[in-house]
Design a protein around this motif. Structure first.
Motif, PDB file in Angstrom:
ATOM      1  N   PHE A  10       0.845  -1.203   0.000  1.00 57.46           N
ATOM      2  CA  PHE A  10       0.000   0.000   0.000  1.00 57.46           C
ATOM      3  C   PHE A  10       0.875   1.245   0.000  1.00 57.46           C
ATOM      4  N   GLN A  11       0.494   2.180  -0.869  1.00 58.64           N
ATOM      5  CA  GLN A  11       1.343   3.359  -1.017  1.00 58.64           C
ATOM      6  C   GLN A  11       1.429   4.178   0.279  1.00 58.64           C
ATOM      7  N   ALA A  12       0.330   4.212   1.034  1.00 57.85           N
ATOM      8  CA  ALA A  12       0.368   4.990   2.274  1.00 57.85           C
ATOM      9  C   ALA A  12       1.430   4.433   3.229  1.00 57.85           C
ATOM     10  N   GLY A  58      13.428  20.409 -21.239  1.00 56.47           N
ATOM     11  CA  GLY A  58      12.117  20.231 -21.858  1.00 56.47           C
ATOM     12  C   GLY A  58      11.591  18.821 -21.634  1.00 56.47           C
ATOM     13  N   MET A  59      11.092  18.587 -20.460  1.00 53.77           N
ATOM     14  CA  MET A  59      10.562  17.254 -20.171  1.00 53.77           C
ATOM     15  C   MET A  59       9.041  17.290 -20.041  1.00 53.77           C
ATOM     16  N   SER A  60       8.524  18.077 -19.083  1.00 49.56           N
ATOM     17  CA  SER A  60       7.090  18.066 -18.792  1.00 49.56           C
ATOM     18  C   SER A  60       6.256  18.568 -19.968  1.00 49.56           C
ATOM     19  N   GLU A  61       5.016  18.074 -19.994  1.00 45.09           N
ATOM     20  CA  GLU A  61       4.059  18.455 -21.029  1.00 45.09           C
ATOM     21  C   GLU A  61       2.689  18.594 -20.371  1.00 45.09           C
ATOM     22  N   GLY A  79       3.529  14.715 -16.384  1.00 40.98           N
ATOM     23  CA  GLY A  79       4.171  15.321 -15.224  1.00 40.98           C
ATOM     24  C   GLY A  79       5.074  14.296 -14.585  1.00 40.98           C
ATOM     25  N   SER A  80       4.602  13.723 -13.503  1.00 38.67           N
ATOM     26  CA  SER A  80       5.403  12.708 -12.813  1.00 38.67           C
ATOM     27  C   SER A  80       5.678  11.497 -13.702  1.00 38.67           C
ATOM     28  N   ASP A  81       4.714  11.176 -14.540  1.00 40.29           N
ATOM     29  CA  ASP A  81       4.860  10.005 -15.417  1.00 40.29           C
ATOM     30  C   ASP A  81       5.581  10.415 -16.688  1.00 40.29           C
ATOM     31  N   LYS A  95       5.668  21.495 -24.823  1.00 36.30           N
ATOM     32  CA  LYS A  95       6.348  21.352 -23.535  1.00 36.30           C
ATOM     33  C   LYS A  95       5.784  22.399 -22.574  1.00 36.30           C
ATOM     34  N   LEU A  96       5.755  22.022 -21.296  1.00 37.73           N
ATOM     35  CA  LEU A  96       5.112  22.909 -20.321  1.00 37.73           C
ATOM     36  C   LEU A  96       5.985  23.049 -19.078  1.00 37.73           C
ATOM     37  N   TRP A  97       5.821  24.145 -18.401  1.00 30.86           N
ATOM     38  CA  TRP A  97       6.567  24.462 -17.161  1.00 30.86           C
ATOM     39  C   TRP A  97       8.059  24.604 -17.416  1.00 30.86           C
ATOM     40  N   THR A  98       8.420  24.906 -18.662  1.00 26.32           N
ATOM     41  CA  THR A  98       9.836  24.959 -19.004  1.00 26.32           C
ATOM     42  C   THR A  98      10.460  26.220 -18.415  1.00 26.32           C
ATOM     43  N   SER A  99      11.218  26.033 -17.362  1.00 24.50           N
ATOM     44  CA  SER A  99      11.817  27.178 -16.679  1.00 24.50           C
ATOM     45  C   SER A  99      12.754  27.921 -17.610  1.00 24.50           C
ATOM     46  N   GLU A 100      12.613  29.230 -17.639  1.00 24.11           N
ATOM     47  CA  GLU A 100      13.538  30.130 -18.327  1.00 24.11           C
ATOM     48  C   GLU A 100      13.589  29.966 -19.845  1.00 24.11           C
ATOM     49  N   PRO A 159       5.651  26.412  -2.596  1.00 28.75           N
ATOM     50  CA  PRO A 159       4.915  25.234  -3.102  1.00 28.75           C
ATOM     51  C   PRO A 159       5.720  24.442  -4.134  1.00 28.75           C
ATOM     52  N   ALA A 160       6.561  25.140  -4.870  1.00 28.41           N
ATOM     53  CA  ALA A 160       7.330  24.455  -5.918  1.00 28.41           C
ATOM     54  C   ALA A 160       8.432  23.568  -5.352  1.00 28.41           C
ATOM     55  N   PHE A 161       8.856  23.829  -4.122  1.00 33.03           N
ATOM     56  CA  PHE A 161      10.009  23.089  -3.585  1.00 33.03           C
ATOM     57  C   PHE A 161       9.795  21.575  -3.622  1.00 33.03           C
ATOM     58  N   THR A 162       8.578  21.151  -3.333  1.00 25.63           N
ATOM     59  CA  THR A 162       8.316  19.701  -3.275  1.00 25.63           C
ATOM     60  C   THR A 162       7.672  19.174  -4.559  1.00 25.63           C
ATOM     61  N   ILE A 163       7.741  19.987  -5.622  1.00 20.72           N
ATOM     62  CA  ILE A 163       7.172  19.553  -6.904  1.00 20.72           C
ATOM     63  C   ILE A 163       8.252  19.419  -7.973  1.00 20.72           C
ATOM     64  N   ARG A 164       9.033  20.490  -8.155  1.00 17.67           N
ATOM     65  CA  ARG A 164      10.042  20.494  -9.234  1.00 17.67           C
ATOM     66  C   ARG A 164      11.093  19.412  -8.990  1.00 17.67           C
ATOM     67  N   GLY A 181      10.938  16.258  -9.452  1.00 18.57           N
ATOM     68  CA  GLY A 181      10.424  15.019  -8.849  1.00 18.57           C
ATOM     69  C   GLY A 181       9.663  15.364  -7.596  1.00 18.57           C
ATOM     70  N   THR A 182       8.364  15.066  -7.578  1.00 21.08           N
ATOM     71  CA  THR A 182       7.550  15.474  -6.432  1.00 21.08           C
ATOM     72  C   THR A 182       7.923  14.660  -5.198  1.00 21.08           C
ATOM     73  N   ARG A 183       7.508  15.186  -4.063  1.00 20.13           N
ATOM     74  CA  ARG A 183       7.724  14.482  -2.794  1.00 20.13           C
ATOM     75  C   ARG A 183       7.205  13.038  -2.876  1.00 20.13           C
ATOM     76  N   GLU A 184       6.039  12.871  -3.471  1.00 21.72           N
ATOM     77  CA  GLU A 184       5.421  11.540  -3.522  1.00 21.72           C
ATOM     78  C   GLU A 184       6.232  10.595  -4.417  1.00 21.72           C
ATOM     79  N   ILE A 185       6.711  11.120  -5.531  1.00 17.74           N
ATOM     80  CA  ILE A 185       7.521  10.288  -6.424  1.00 17.74           C
ATOM     81  C   ILE A 185       8.818   9.884  -5.727  1.00 17.74           C
ATOM     82  N   LEU A 186       9.413  10.828  -5.012  1.00 12.80           N
ATOM     83  CA  LEU A 186      10.654  10.516  -4.291  1.00 12.80           C
ATOM     84  C   LEU A 186      10.413   9.452  -3.228  1.00 12.80           C
TER      85      LEU A 186
HETATM   86  C1  LIG Z   1       8.758  25.959 -10.458  1.00 12.37           C
HETATM   87  C2  LIG Z   1       8.731  24.780 -11.367  1.00 12.37           C
HETATM   88  C3  LIG Z   1       9.645  24.710 -12.393  1.00 12.37           C
HETATM   89  C4  LIG Z   1       9.633  23.647 -13.267  1.00 12.37           C
HETATM   90  N1  LIG Z   1      10.532  23.626 -14.288  1.00 12.37           N
HETATM   91  C5  LIG Z   1      10.484  22.621 -15.182  1.00 12.37           C
HETATM   92  C6  LIG Z   1      11.373  22.603 -16.293  1.00 12.37           C
HETATM   93  O1  LIG Z   1      12.211  23.494 -16.440  1.00 12.37           O
HETATM   94  N2  LIG Z   1      11.270  21.611 -17.184  1.00 12.37           N
HETATM   95  C7  LIG Z   1      10.357  20.607 -17.039  1.00 12.37           C
HETATM   96  O2  LIG Z   1      10.341  19.714 -17.866  1.00 12.37           O
HETATM   97  N3  LIG Z   1       9.492  20.591 -16.005  1.00 12.37           N
HETATM   98  C8  LIG Z   1       9.535  21.578 -15.073  1.00 12.37           C
HETATM   99  N4  LIG Z   1       8.661  21.569 -14.030  1.00 12.37           N
HETATM  100  C9  LIG Z   1       7.642  20.543 -13.977  1.00 12.37           C
HETATM  101  C10 LIG Z   1       7.877  19.472 -12.939  1.00 12.37           C
HETATM  102  O3  LIG Z   1       8.877  18.595 -13.354  1.00 12.37           O
HETATM  103  C11 LIG Z   1       6.540  18.780 -12.708  1.00 12.37           C
HETATM  104  O4  LIG Z   1       5.696  19.718 -12.105  1.00 12.37           O
HETATM  105  C12 LIG Z   1       6.644  17.553 -11.865  1.00 12.37           C
HETATM  106  O5  LIG Z   1       7.310  16.526 -12.537  1.00 12.37           O
HETATM  107  C13 LIG Z   1       5.254  17.064 -11.430  1.00 12.37           C
HETATM  108  O6  LIG Z   1       4.379  16.989 -12.502  1.00 12.37           O
HETATM  109  P1  LIG Z   1       2.944  17.693 -12.436  1.00 12.37           P
HETATM  110  O7  LIG Z   1       3.125  19.064 -11.983  1.00 12.37           O
HETATM  111  O8  LIG Z   1       2.297  17.445 -13.729  1.00 12.37           O
HETATM  112  O9  LIG Z   1       2.194  16.936 -11.303  1.00 12.37           O
HETATM  113  P2  LIG Z   1       1.443  15.480 -11.371  1.00 12.37           P
HETATM  114  O10 LIG Z   1       2.403  14.502 -11.871  1.00 12.37           O
HETATM  115  O11 LIG Z   1       0.180  15.690 -12.131  1.00 12.37           O
HETATM  116  O12 LIG Z   1       1.166  15.287  -9.878  1.00 12.37           O
HETATM  117  C14 LIG Z   1       0.140  15.958  -9.145  1.00 12.37           C
HETATM  118  C15 LIG Z   1       0.148  15.381  -7.740  1.00 12.37           C
HETATM  119  O13 LIG Z   1      -0.083  13.971  -7.813  1.00 12.37           O
HETATM  120  C16 LIG Z   1       0.945  13.267  -7.204  1.00 12.37           C
HETATM  121  N5  LIG Z   1       1.227  12.011  -7.915  1.00 12.37           N
HETATM  122  C17 LIG Z   1       1.474  11.832  -9.225  1.00 12.37           C
HETATM  123  N6  LIG Z   1       1.737  10.548  -9.480  1.00 12.37           N
HETATM  124  C18 LIG Z   1       1.668   9.885  -8.311  1.00 12.37           C
HETATM  125  C19 LIG Z   1       1.879   8.543  -7.905  1.00 12.37           C
HETATM  126  N7  LIG Z   1       2.246   7.588  -8.770  1.00 12.37           N
HETATM  127  N8  LIG Z   1       1.716   8.257  -6.605  1.00 12.37           N
HETATM  128  C20 LIG Z   1       1.363   9.222  -5.707  1.00 12.37           C
HETATM  129  N9  LIG Z   1       1.166  10.493  -6.021  1.00 12.37           N
HETATM  130  C21 LIG Z   1       1.335  10.830  -7.306  1.00 12.37           C
HETATM  131  C22 LIG Z   1       2.133  14.196  -7.270  1.00 12.37           C
HETATM  132  O14 LIG Z   1       3.108  13.883  -6.306  1.00 12.37           O
HETATM  133  C23 LIG Z   1       1.483  15.532  -7.044  1.00 12.37           C
HETATM  134  O15 LIG Z   1       1.317  15.734  -5.686  1.00 12.37           O
HETATM  135  C24 LIG Z   1       8.665  22.619 -13.126  1.00 12.37           C
HETATM  136  C25 LIG Z   1       7.765  22.694 -12.073  1.00 12.37           C
HETATM  137  C26 LIG Z   1       7.782  23.747 -11.217  1.00 12.37           C
HETATM  138  C27 LIG Z   1       6.779  23.800 -10.120  1.00 12.37           C
END
Ligand SMILES: Cc1cc2nc3c(=O)[nH]c(=O)nc-3n(C[C@H](O)[C@H](O)[C@H](O)COP(=O)(O)OP(=O)(O)OC[C@H]3O[C@@H](n4cnc5c(N)ncnc54)[C@H](O)[C@@H]3O)c2cc1C
Lengths: 318, 383
Positions: A204-206, B133-136, B140-142, B163-168, B360-365, B367-372
């Motif tokens: 379980f993920q939790a 240029g990764m996110s779209e 996101g996480s996937d 591509k989305l969220w592409t910093s700078e 808010p971005a600290f635990t997202i950019r 690799g999110t906290r959950e992915i880590l």
């Molecule tokens: C300030 C900032 C700068 C960034 N710069 C760049 C950049 O330069 N280039 C680039 O490519 N990307 C960039 N990103 C994007 C960043 O890589 C993504 O935001 C990140 O990978 C998460 O994707 P998402 O935002 O689509 O969230 P999602 O993947 O949609 O996630 C939303 C929520 O669901 C959770 N979640 C997702 N999957 C799971 C799972 N399997 N199990 C449990 N929880 C899950 C996540 O942890 C999160 O809490 C940037 C983001 C930020 C905030």
């Protein structure tokens, strides 16, 4: 293999062989673990911190950490440091907190021949004989003996020339680091074995996320403890102990809470071994200064050096 | 079965010679105070090409790279010292940060000789900046789900997608873009490639996106039949997944993963004055105790990397712990600083507000906290 690893491995083996749940339960009922004490003495562990032991003081603390891993029901910190400060290991001596003409929180006072009272503020203390009739017995939250006794006529001043109080606190840091590691291991094992909804709860993920948090806290505690041990006999020792006791104490609360959550009702039973470890970290985080105590000390020091210099303080030691 | 805790954080310290380098960086920063008007320890804040060029001139970008490509052939530890000093001072590093940390090493490892010669030396000089240029929109996480495609034509690679969220991206020169070069198959990680896109000249449409702090730092980058030359592909076509994952440990355990809020701590100490009340002192001590442990863990990972190990799980753990701490720091500080009449503490409040809005971005950019936590759980044998 270096000396430290050799000592750790030996301690690990001996403590595994001689400290099981029955030994822990008996000690917590108030029975002094005589056999374990004999084994410790036969192997010379009680003398490890003495100046002429031939062992680095840091390595002695590494052994204390292993004792923590096993929740060893002997006051290893107090025994090792008492022998060091008395420069003698002839009889069982332990340590407590000096409060005027009394000494508080002394482990196994009734079994000891000598007790040292350490002054929390002045880093000095006394050495007194023990009068069995005048002991007030007490326990901490882990049912570890923490007795009170008077300083007897004829007590000697210790004349310490090292930071005794901080060294005792470091003892708790090292013990907690070992104990926390064990709590994580017990939790990982339980999560892999316990099944609900047709699969191990570890799936379980939790549960996974809770254990990931625990792993982070345990790793941080471990690294903080290592750093404080490495700082022994250095010029920043007191501040490194402050940082470590504060950080490890904070980890202790988080880890114990999550470990119990993962273990469900089973972990709440006296029969399961988890509580021997969780109750100890709950007790130890409060002994020789809790988090707030050490945070304040460290914080006062940093405020004293000022905003422009705090980074320098943090970055000065690897 | 007895489970043993396997994660290892070696007792590694920075080498003896680091104080000299550290002093050099501090001297440099003291002389460049014009670039430090509003210090911010967040690596993604503060685009200042003039400052980046000065760092390049000092040899502090691409420090570990071969001299042949403009590097200084120094150790990871020395790079660590420079980067942590810059972040702690709140220096504006965002222009060159990604190129220095990620793009340069990627090109050195997987690029052709011609690519290395063309792209790497200007990065080391602090003149050429890269985006990731990764996110779209639907990725996101996937990360393996990217849909942007690149098709090989007679003239090069034809790119389509967003591509989305592409910093700078609106300020930088290049973007290393993760694209599908082969149709999706059962192996989700196959068929991905990395392509260098010239953000100024290739014709991708770049639209800045305002963030909650009110600034425009990340972007949408749209590709409609954007044609780039054949020689922009990095590494073998189809090797993209291996390439993007190979540098994760470097990306994740650096000092930027726990220092983003550091200036708030500095201002907390300033606001506290020389002899604070117990609670305020305790807040300072609590934060310091966390910082000291995290920094040592981060240096342990740097040491393991220097040693040739690949501490992927340890790096994820340090990032996760560090990012959570970056959010805890401002919260602890906020409640510790006195409020009410006579307690203005303007510098603290300004720095706090700047950081809070980024937090808010600290635990997202990266690799999110959950992915880590998932990565750590795998390392613990739970998945
Ligand atoms: C300030 C900032 C700068 C960034 N710069 C760049 C950049 O330069 N280039 C680039 O490519 N990307 C960039 N990103 C994007 C960043 O890589 C993504 O935001 C990140 O990978 C998460 O994707 P998402 O935002 O689509 O969230 P999602 O993947 O949609 O996630 C939303 C929520 O669901 C959770 N979640 C997702 N999957 C799971 C799972 N399997 N199990 C449990 N929880 C899950 C996540 O942890 C999160 O809490 C940037 C983001 C930020 C905030």
């Amino acid at each position: 293999m270096d000396t430290r690893q050799l000592l750790i491995d030996t301690a690990e083996r001996i403590f595994s062989d001689h400290c099981d749940k029955a030994v822990l339960d008996a000690a917590e009922r108030g029975e002094f673990p005589e056999r374990l004490w004999n084994v410790v003495r036969e192997n010379g562990f009680h003398e490890l911190a003495m100046a002429d032991s031939g062992v680095d003081l840091k390595d002695a603390f590494a052994v204390i950490r292993v004792a923590g891993r096993h929740a060893l029901p002997l006051p290893m910190v107090e025994i090792l440091l008492a022998n060091r400060w008395l420069q003698s290991s002839a009889e069982l001596a332990v340590i407590g907190r000096l409060e005027g003409d009394r000494i508080a929180d002394v482990p196994w006072a009734g079994n000891a021949k000598r007790a040292l009272g350490i002054d929390w503020e002045g880093a000095d203390g006394v050495s007194t004989s023990v009068s069995v009739e005048e002991i007030g017995t007490a326990r901490n939250v882990a049912a570890e003996s923490r007795d009170g006794l008077p300083v007897m006529a004829g007590a000697q001043p210790l004349g310490l020339n090292e930071p005794a109080f901080e060294m005792l606190a470091l003892g708790r840091v090292a013990s907690m680091a070992g104990c926390l590691e064990r709590i994580l291991e017990l939790s990982l094992q339980y999560a892999n074995e316990r099944e609900q909804f047709g699969r191990p709860i570890s799936k379980f993920q939790a549960i996974q996320h809770n254990l990931a948090i625990v792993a982070g806290e345990v790793a941080a505690a471990s690294r903080a403890a290592d750093a404080a041990i490495d700082a022994l006999e250095g010029d920043r020792f007191a501040l490194e102990v402050a940082a470590a006791k504060a950080r490890v104490g904070e980890a202790a609360g988080i880890v114990a809470e999550s470990a119990h959550q993962v273990h469900g009702a089973m972990g709440f039973t006296h029969e399961h071994q988890l509580h021997h470890f969780t109750r100890r970290v709950w007790a130890w985080r409060d002994e020789y200064g809790n988090e707030a105590f050490w945070q304040e000390r460290l914080g006062r020091h940093l405020a004293g050096i000022g905003a422009e210099k705090v980074w320098d303080f943090l970055a000065t030691r690897g | 079965m007895v489970v043993r805790f396997v994660l290892q954080f070696d007792r590694i310290s920075l080498p003896e010679d680091s104080p000299a380098l550290r002093a050099e960086v501090r001297e440099f920063l003291a002389a460049e105070s014009e670039h430090l008007a509003r210090p911010n320890s967040d690596f993604g804040t503060g685009h200042d090409p003039a400052f980046s060029r000065k760092l390049g001139a000092r040899g502090w970008i691409g420090m570990t790279w071969p001299k042949q490509y403009g590097g200084a052939e120094r150790s990871f530890f020395e790079r660590y010292v420079v980067t942590e000093e810059l972040l702690a001072a709140g220096a504006p590093v965002s222009a060159h940060w990604i190129a220095d940390r990620q793009s340069g090493p990627l090109l050195l490892r997987f690029g052709t000789d011609a690519q290395r010669e063309a792209y790497v030396p200007p990065i080391a000089r602090g003149e050429s900046y890269f985006s990731i240029g990764m996110s779209e929109p639907n990725t996101g996480s996937d990360l393996a789900s990217v849909r942007t495609t690149a098709k090989r034509t007679g003239d090069g690679w034809l790119i389509n997608g967003t591509k989305l969220w592409t910093s700078e991206a609106h300020r930088n020169h290049y973007m290393i873009t993760l694209v599908r070069t082969d149709a999706p198959s059962d192996n989700r990680h196959a068929g991905l490639s990395q392509i260098i896109v010239d953000l100024k000249n290739d014709g991708a449409r770049i639209r800045p996106i305002r963030n909650i702090a009110g600034s425009e730092d990340f972007n949408e980058v749209v590709f409609e039949d954007v044609l780039v030359p054949e020689d922009r592909i990095v590494g073998e076509p189809g090797n993209g997944w291996q390439q993007v994952t190979s540098e994760l440990a470097y990306e994740r355990a650096g000092p930027e993963r726990f220092l983003s809020a550091f200036r708030v701590f500095v201002e907390l100490v300033r606001a506290a004055g020389e002899a604070p009340e117990p609670q305020l002192a305790a807040a300072i001590g609590r934060i310091a105790a966390h910082l000291m442990a995290l920094r040592r863990m981060s240096i342990s990972v740097a040491g393991m990397l220097e040693d040739g190990q690949s501490p992927e799980v340890e790096a994820a753990l340090v990032k996760g712990l560090g990012n959570d701490f970056e959010k805890l720091l401002p919260e602890v500080a906020r409640l510790a600083v006195p409020t009410g009449p006579g307690a203005e503490h303007r510098r603290f409040r300004q720095t706090f507000a700047d950081t809070l809005l980024l937090s808010p971005a600290f635990t997202i950019r990266g690799g999110t906290r959950e992915i880590l936590r998932g990565v750590i759980a795998r390392g613990l044998g739970l998945r």
